[in-house]
Motif scaffolding. Structure first.
Motif, PDB file in Angstrom:
ATOM      1  N   SER A  22       0.806  -1.192  -0.326  1.00  0.00           N
ATOM      2  CA  SER A  22       0.203   0.112  -0.105  1.00  0.00           C
ATOM      3  C   SER A  22       0.743   1.323   0.028  1.00  0.00           C
ATOM      4  CB  SER A  22      -1.343   0.128   0.997  1.00  0.00           C
ATOM      5  OG  SER A  22      -0.174   0.006   2.216  1.00  0.00           O
ATOM      6  N   MET A  23       0.354   2.464  -0.114  1.00  0.00           N
ATOM      7  CA  MET A  23       0.649   3.636  -0.109  1.00  0.00           C
ATOM      8  C   MET A  23      -0.014   4.273   0.156  1.00  0.00           C
ATOM      9  SD  MET A  23       3.111   5.070  -3.797  1.00  0.00           S
ATOM     10  CE  MET A  23       3.853   3.795  -2.977  1.00  0.00           C
ATOM     11  N   PHE A  24       1.202   5.664   1.255  1.00  0.00           N
ATOM     12  CA  PHE A  24      -0.085   6.688   2.153  1.00  0.00           C
ATOM     13  C   PHE A  24       0.408   8.207   0.916  1.00  0.00           C
ATOM     14  CE2 PHE A  24      -0.992   9.340   5.084  1.00  0.00           C
ATOM     15  CZ  PHE A  24      -2.252   9.270   6.127  1.00  0.00           C
ATOM     16  N   ALA A  25      -0.938   8.142   0.020  1.00  0.00           N
ATOM     17  CA  ALA A  25      -0.938   9.930  -0.343  1.00  0.00           C
ATOM     18  C   ALA A  25      -0.639  10.687   0.783  1.00  0.00           C
ATOM     19  CB  ALA A  25      -1.363   9.729  -1.074  1.00  0.00           C
ATOM     20  N   CYS A  26      -0.357  12.155   0.442  1.00  0.00           N
ATOM     21  CA  CYS A  26      -0.326  13.176   1.494  1.00  0.00           C
ATOM     22  C   CYS A  26      -1.145  14.104   0.664  1.00  0.00           C
ATOM     23  CB  CYS A  26       1.137  13.681   1.519  1.00  0.00           C
ATOM     24  SG  CYS A  26       1.091  15.080   2.876  1.00  0.00           S
ATOM     25  N   ALA A  27      -1.395  14.683   1.734  1.00  0.00           N
ATOM     26  CA  ALA A  27      -2.586  15.818   1.365  1.00  0.00           C
ATOM     27  C   ALA A  27      -1.707  17.779   0.763  1.00  0.00           C
ATOM     28  CB  ALA A  27      -3.640  16.682   2.022  1.00  0.00           C
ATOM     29  N   ARG A  28      -0.279  17.449   1.661  1.00  0.00           N
ATOM     30  CA  ARG A  28       0.449  18.230   1.665  1.00  0.00           C
ATOM     31  C   ARG A  28       1.024  18.477  -0.361  1.00  0.00           C
ATOM     32  NH1 ARG A  28       3.422  18.505   6.443  1.00  0.00           N
ATOM     33  NH2 ARG A  28       5.557  17.583   5.456  1.00  0.00           N
ATOM     34  N   ALA A  29       1.494  16.856  -0.617  1.00  0.00           N
ATOM     35  CA  ALA A  29       1.851  16.714  -2.201  1.00  0.00           C
ATOM     36  C   ALA A  29       0.621  17.446  -3.454  1.00  0.00           C
ATOM     37  CB  ALA A  29       2.262  15.561  -2.363  1.00  0.00           C
ATOM     38  N   TYR A  53      -1.562  12.425  -8.528  1.00  0.00           N
ATOM     39  CA  TYR A  53      -1.840  11.679  -9.158  1.00  0.00           C
ATOM     40  C   TYR A  53      -1.149  10.498 -10.033  1.00  0.00           C
ATOM     41  CZ  TYR A  53      -3.219  10.170 -14.258  1.00  0.00           C
ATOM     42  OH  TYR A  53      -3.408   9.732 -15.366  1.00  0.00           O
ATOM     43  N   ILE A  54       0.891  11.199 -10.043  1.00  0.00           N
ATOM     44  CA  ILE A  54       1.931  10.085 -10.362  1.00  0.00           C
ATOM     45  C   ILE A  54       1.240   8.473  -9.364  1.00  0.00           C
ATOM     46  CG2 ILE A  54       3.665  10.998  -9.552  1.00  0.00           C
ATOM     47  CD1 ILE A  54       3.444   9.113 -13.051  1.00  0.00           C
ATOM     48  N   THR A  55       1.533   8.774  -8.046  1.00  0.00           N
ATOM     49  CA  THR A  55       1.197   8.299  -6.912  1.00  0.00           C
ATOM     50  C   THR A  55       0.181   7.153  -7.158  1.00  0.00           C
ATOM     51  OG1 THR A  55       2.050   9.448  -5.262  1.00  0.00           O
ATOM     52  CG2 THR A  55       0.557   8.243  -4.461  1.00  0.00           C
ATOM     53  N   GLN A  56      -0.979   8.182  -6.975  1.00  0.00           N
ATOM     54  CA  GLN A  56      -2.182   6.551  -7.174  1.00  0.00           C
ATOM     55  C   GLN A  56      -1.642   5.554  -8.841  1.00  0.00           C
ATOM     56  OE1 GLN A  56      -4.690   6.148 -10.129  1.00  0.00           O
ATOM     57  NE2 GLN A  56      -3.770   7.912 -10.892  1.00  0.00           N
ATOM     58  N   LYS A  57      -1.158   6.579 -10.092  1.00  0.00           N
ATOM     59  CA  LYS A  57      -1.215   5.559 -10.681  1.00  0.00           C
ATOM     60  C   LYS A  57       0.216   4.569 -10.836  1.00  0.00           C
ATOM     61  CE  LYS A  57      -2.198   6.939 -15.266  1.00  0.00           C
ATOM     62  NZ  LYS A  57      -3.402   6.319 -16.002  1.00  0.00           N
ATOM     63  N   PHE A  58       1.123   4.770 -10.435  1.00  0.00           N
ATOM     64  CA  PHE A  58       2.410   3.765  -9.915  1.00  0.00           C
ATOM     65  C   PHE A  58       1.514   2.841  -9.288  1.00  0.00           C
ATOM     66  CE2 PHE A  58       5.120   1.998  -6.145  1.00  0.00           C
ATOM     67  CZ  PHE A  58       5.642   1.675  -7.598  1.00  0.00           C
ATOM     68  N   MET A  59       0.686   3.068  -8.590  1.00  0.00           N
ATOM     69  CA  MET A  59       0.017   1.772  -7.420  1.00  0.00           C
ATOM     70  C   MET A  59      -1.162   1.486  -8.599  1.00  0.00           C
ATOM     71  SD  MET A  59       1.517   1.758  -4.920  1.00  0.00           S
ATOM     72  CE  MET A  59       0.563   0.773  -3.756  1.00  0.00           C
ATOM     73  N   ARG A  60      -1.776   1.493  -9.014  1.00  0.00           N
ATOM     74  CA  ARG A  60      -2.215   1.090 -10.308  1.00  0.00           C
ATOM     75  C   ARG A  60      -1.660   0.118 -11.149  1.00  0.00           C
ATOM     76  NH1 ARG A  60      -7.511   5.792  -9.180  1.00  0.00           N
ATOM     77  NH2 ARG A  60      -7.736   4.952  -7.106  1.00  0.00           N
ATOM     78  N   THR A  61      -0.910   0.501 -11.755  1.00  0.00           N
ATOM     79  CA  THR A  61      -0.147   0.308 -13.192  1.00  0.00           C
ATOM     80  C   THR A  61       1.159  -0.286 -12.936  1.00  0.00           C
ATOM     81  OG1 THR A  61       0.700   2.385 -13.201  1.00  0.00           O
ATOM     82  CG2 THR A  61      -1.303   2.351 -14.661  1.00  0.00           C
ATOM     83  N   ILE A 117       2.683  -1.660  -9.337  1.00  0.00           N
ATOM     84  CA  ILE A 117       2.687  -2.651  -8.715  1.00  0.00           C
ATOM     85  C   ILE A 117       0.843  -3.341  -8.597  1.00  0.00           C
ATOM     86  CG2 ILE A 117       1.864  -2.732  -6.421  1.00  0.00           C
ATOM     87  CD1 ILE A 117       4.485  -1.518  -7.133  1.00  0.00           C
ATOM     88  N   GLY A 118      -0.062  -3.016  -9.424  1.00  0.00           N
ATOM     89  CA  GLY A 118      -1.597  -3.508  -9.594  1.00  0.00           C
ATOM     90  C   GLY A 118      -2.424  -3.870  -8.572  1.00  0.00           C
ATOM     91  N   THR A 119      -2.011  -2.249  -7.339  1.00  0.00           N
ATOM     92  CA  THR A 119      -3.433  -2.407  -6.356  1.00  0.00           C
ATOM     93  C   THR A 119      -4.593  -1.173  -6.548  1.00  0.00           C
ATOM     94  OG1 THR A 119      -2.999  -2.759  -3.785  1.00  0.00           O
ATOM     95  CG2 THR A 119      -1.431  -1.954  -4.861  1.00  0.00           C
ATOM     96  N   ASN A 120      -5.546  -1.155  -6.023  1.00  0.00           N
ATOM     97  CA  ASN A 120      -5.637   0.196  -5.208  1.00  0.00           C
ATOM     98  C   ASN A 120      -5.214   0.455  -4.292  1.00  0.00           C
ATOM     99  OD1 ASN A 120      -7.282   0.528  -7.874  1.00  0.00           O
ATOM    100  ND2 ASN A 120      -8.980  -0.567  -7.750  1.00  0.00           N
ATOM    101  N   ASN A 121      -4.636  -0.499  -3.412  1.00  0.00           N
ATOM    102  CA  ASN A 121      -4.224   0.388  -1.950  1.00  0.00           C
ATOM    103  C   ASN A 121      -3.445   1.680  -1.488  1.00  0.00           C
ATOM    104  OD1 ASN A 121      -5.806  -1.817  -1.540  1.00  0.00           O
ATOM    105  ND2 ASN A 121      -3.397  -3.164  -0.995  1.00  0.00           N
ATOM    106  N   ILE A 122      -4.573   2.983  -1.518  1.00  0.00           N
ATOM    107  CA  ILE A 122      -3.500   4.077  -1.420  1.00  0.00           C
ATOM    108  C   ILE A 122      -4.720   5.105  -0.404  1.00  0.00           C
ATOM    109  CG2 ILE A 122      -3.489   6.370  -2.540  1.00  0.00           C
ATOM    110  CD1 ILE A 122      -3.526   4.959  -5.331  1.00  0.00           C
ATOM    111  N   ASP A 123      -4.439   5.419   0.755  1.00  0.00           N
ATOM    112  CA  ASP A 123      -4.892   5.540   1.340  1.00  0.00           C
ATOM    113  C   ASP A 123      -3.586   7.326   1.445  1.00  0.00           C
ATOM    114  OD1 ASP A 123      -6.604   6.885   3.471  1.00  0.00           O
ATOM    115  OD2 ASP A 123      -6.255   5.253   4.943  1.00  0.00           O
ATOM    116  N   GLY A 124      -4.613   8.153   2.387  1.00  0.00           N
ATOM    117  CA  GLY A 124      -4.024   9.815   2.564  1.00  0.00           C
ATOM    118  C   GLY A 124      -4.417  10.100   3.642  1.00  0.00           C
ATOM    119  N   CYS A 125      -4.269  10.986   4.371  1.00  0.00           N
ATOM    120  CA  CYS A 125      -4.598  12.073   4.872  1.00  0.00           C
ATOM    121  C   CYS A 125      -5.241  13.370   4.858  1.00  0.00           C
ATOM    122  CB  CYS A 125      -3.295  12.998   6.127  1.00  0.00           C
ATOM    123  SG  CYS A 125      -2.302  14.393   4.213  1.00  0.00           S
TER     124      CYS A 125
END
Length: 134
Positions: free
Chosen positions: A100-107, A113-121, A123-131
């Motif tokens: 999984s990956m944790f995204a940040c509102a400060r980013a 966008y590239i965080t979720q794109k990396f995880m989905r394409t 890595i192959g998962t939708n496991n993304i969370d954020g503050c």
């Protein structure tokens, strides 16, 4: 005289406008931008005073990796190779959903966008969370 640079504060997702005063490429003062619609010149304590870290001699300037139980400096290529190998190993052993990956509102939007794109394409998962969802 200090050069004045307008910018957006990076401490939270509010997006306060700041005016950064710079002398000899060193930040000397930060104040709120009175023309910014978000904060109208006001700032929190972090936005106004937490800038000394930028010029700290204790900042990391190269990646650190653990070897024989100790953190040692590494090249960027060595660090990225290690990260890639570890992620592939986890994915092969436990599946992509073990990562999984944790995204940040400060980013920036682009970074998130590239965080979720990396995880989905890649890595192959939708496991993304954020503050920013709280």
């Amino acid at each position: 005289m200090a050069n004045q640079v307008k910018t957006i504060c990076g401490y939270c997702g509010t997006g306060c406008g700041l005016v950064v005063e710079v002398e000899d490429n060193i930040i000397t003062k930060i104040r709120g931008d009175k023309e910014a619609t978000v904060n109208k010149g006001q700032t929190c304590i972090k936005g106004a005073f937490a800038f000394q870290y930028v010029h700290s001699n204790e900042r990391l300037t190269s990646p650190l990796i653990r070897k024989n139980g100790r953190l040692v400096e590494a090249s960027w290529d060595e660090a990225m190779t290690l990260i890639s190998e570890k992620l592939l190993s986890i994915k092969e052993k436990w599946s992509a959903n073990a990562i999984s990956m944790f995204a940040c509102a400060r980013a920036t939007n682009e970074t998130n966008y590239i965080t979720q794109k990396f995880m989905r394409t890649a890595i192959g998962t939708n496991n993304i969370d954020g503050c920013n969802r709280t």
